[in-house]
Design an enzyme around this catalytic site. Sequence first.
Site, PDB file in Angstrom:
ATOM      1  N   SER A 251     -32.322  77.715  36.485  1.00 22.67           N
ATOM      2  CA  SER A 251     -31.353  77.550  35.416  1.00 22.67           C
ATOM      3  C   SER A 251     -30.105  78.337  35.773  1.00 22.67           C
ATOM      4  O   SER A 251     -30.048  78.997  36.807  1.00 22.67           O
ATOM      5  CB  SER A 251     -31.930  78.065  34.095  1.00 22.67           C
ATOM      6  N   LYS A 252     -29.126  78.288  34.883  1.00 23.09           N
ATOM      7  CA  LYS A 252     -27.848  78.955  35.139  1.00 23.09           C
ATOM      8  C   LYS A 252     -28.019  80.452  35.435  1.00 23.09           C
ATOM      9  O   LYS A 252     -27.209  81.035  36.146  1.00 23.09           O
ATOM     10  CB  LYS A 252     -26.923  78.784  33.939  1.00 23.09           C
ATOM     11  N   ARG A 253     -29.064  81.033  34.861  1.00 19.65           N
ATOM     12  CA  ARG A 253     -29.317  82.451  35.125  1.00 19.65           C
ATOM     13  C   ARG A 253     -29.420  82.748  36.612  1.00 19.65           C
ATOM     14  O   ARG A 253     -29.159  83.846  37.059  1.00 19.65           O
ATOM     15  CB  ARG A 253     -30.652  82.876  34.488  1.00 19.65           C
ATOM     16  N   GLY A 255     -27.682  81.474  38.947  1.00 19.98           N
ATOM     17  CA  GLY A 255     -26.438  81.249  39.689  1.00 19.98           C
ATOM     18  C   GLY A 255     -26.018  79.802  39.554  1.00 19.98           C
ATOM     19  O   GLY A 255     -26.388  79.133  38.592  1.00 19.98           O
TER      20      GLY A 255
END
Length: 485
Positions: A251-253, A255
């Site tokens: 996920s965006k976490r 990167g």
Amino acid sequence: MIPRVRFAPSPTGYLHVGGARTALFNWLYARHHGGTFVLRIEDTDTDRSSADMVTGILDGLRWLGLDWDEGPEVGGPHAPYFQSARLDRYRAGARQLVDEGKAYRCYCTAERLQAERQAAEARGEGWRYDRACLGLSAAQVAAFEASGTPHVVRFRVPDEPTGFDDAVKGRLDFDGAHIEDLVLLRSDGHPTYHLSVVLDDVDMAITHVIRGDDHISNTPKHVLLFEAFGAAVPRFAHVPLILGADKKRLSKRHGATSVTEYSRLGYLPDAMVNFLALLGWSPGGDREVMTRTELVEQFALDGISGGNAVFDTEKLDWMNGQYIARLPIDELAALVAPELLTAVPDAAIDPRDPWLHRLLELLRPRARRLTEFAGQARPFLVATVSYDDEAVKKHLAAPDIAAHVAALVEPLRTLEPFDEAGVEAVVRATAAAQGIKAGALIHAVRVAAVGRANSPGLFEVLVLLGRERTVERLERLLTFLSSRT
Ligand code: GLU
């Protein structure tokens, strides 16, 4: 049988790495077998879909070099390839199943269904649609219609067990009695995903469905629908999820997740394709760096692993470095020239300049991303370098350092030829004559040459700068050192 595969993104977001990997596997499969790669846009969710997202997805696929044989912009015999333009087809499909007794109209209100579900949950039980509308008489249906009661169309799920042989996961069986009579058409006449995806796969003669394994629970429903439409069931291959380094779903976490972001971050499309291909697939053995042609030659569904794949950014960086190292130098120059110009606007940058090629040759063994070149090349492109404070403190602290550096100027000015071996000999002889370690002199000269404590090999750096600029930078350092005391 010549395969026809498809990538069917919903344009509710950009092309993320998971989608790109699914697209790539489909593309590789089609190219390996000389089949057809169809791109279909699943935009029935009009609230969440947008034309910008479609453009973003197409751009992402193009950047990766995944060309489609049928789909948006290129057309094809099954156009249109946008689900939003095929709504009539889905309604006709639903009607056909109702007429054949394989689907039925359901007039139950959302309130009733929700109340039933909540009551079941309160009892700690699961709830499936209770088929209240399955047995409606013609008169009851007529009454509902006369009163204008909205309805959905539900699939009458056969009671027998169903299953399929997944090319990745093996045989998967499901009990028909546990599958709810799913909605095919909503009360506003819009199809659900299940109806549109199956009808499209039927109409577009899709032979292999390669998609993320988050769809596995949908597949038995799809198998039953293919059968209800009297169509051949395609072969399914469910590819494993992509996880971040912490083994959680990517996920965006973790990167960047959108493919276009990777292009901005300085990754090469060929490196990205090679890296993505190995996320869940392996040609066997420990081969990793493979050209696109080799990937196409080697790709097979039985090389896809059932276990989850881990997105390892360090490996991507390594892979990208491998591709940077192999890139024809004029291509590398053309790719980085714009960034060099942005970093040093008054530099004369010509991507065909042999000197620039030598500079890039010098820098590329350490480069992992294209975006690193501008910073590394900067000292070679500017008229005068500025000195990094740390480097000055560390390498120019010795009291006699000015005298040692000064002793180099004449021998370098007259060195003939001004090449690496000659420069090295001069630097080492001068250090010896001055009674200091060669390393100490090398560090000080590096600060003079590039302003920093780190650079590629100093002798190569000086030769690349050339005699004139080398001498000029040494003299400038001497001025700097004398102004300091
Ligand atoms: N539109 C679906 C998705 O983006 C496609 C699923 C499928 O490939 O069948 O997940």
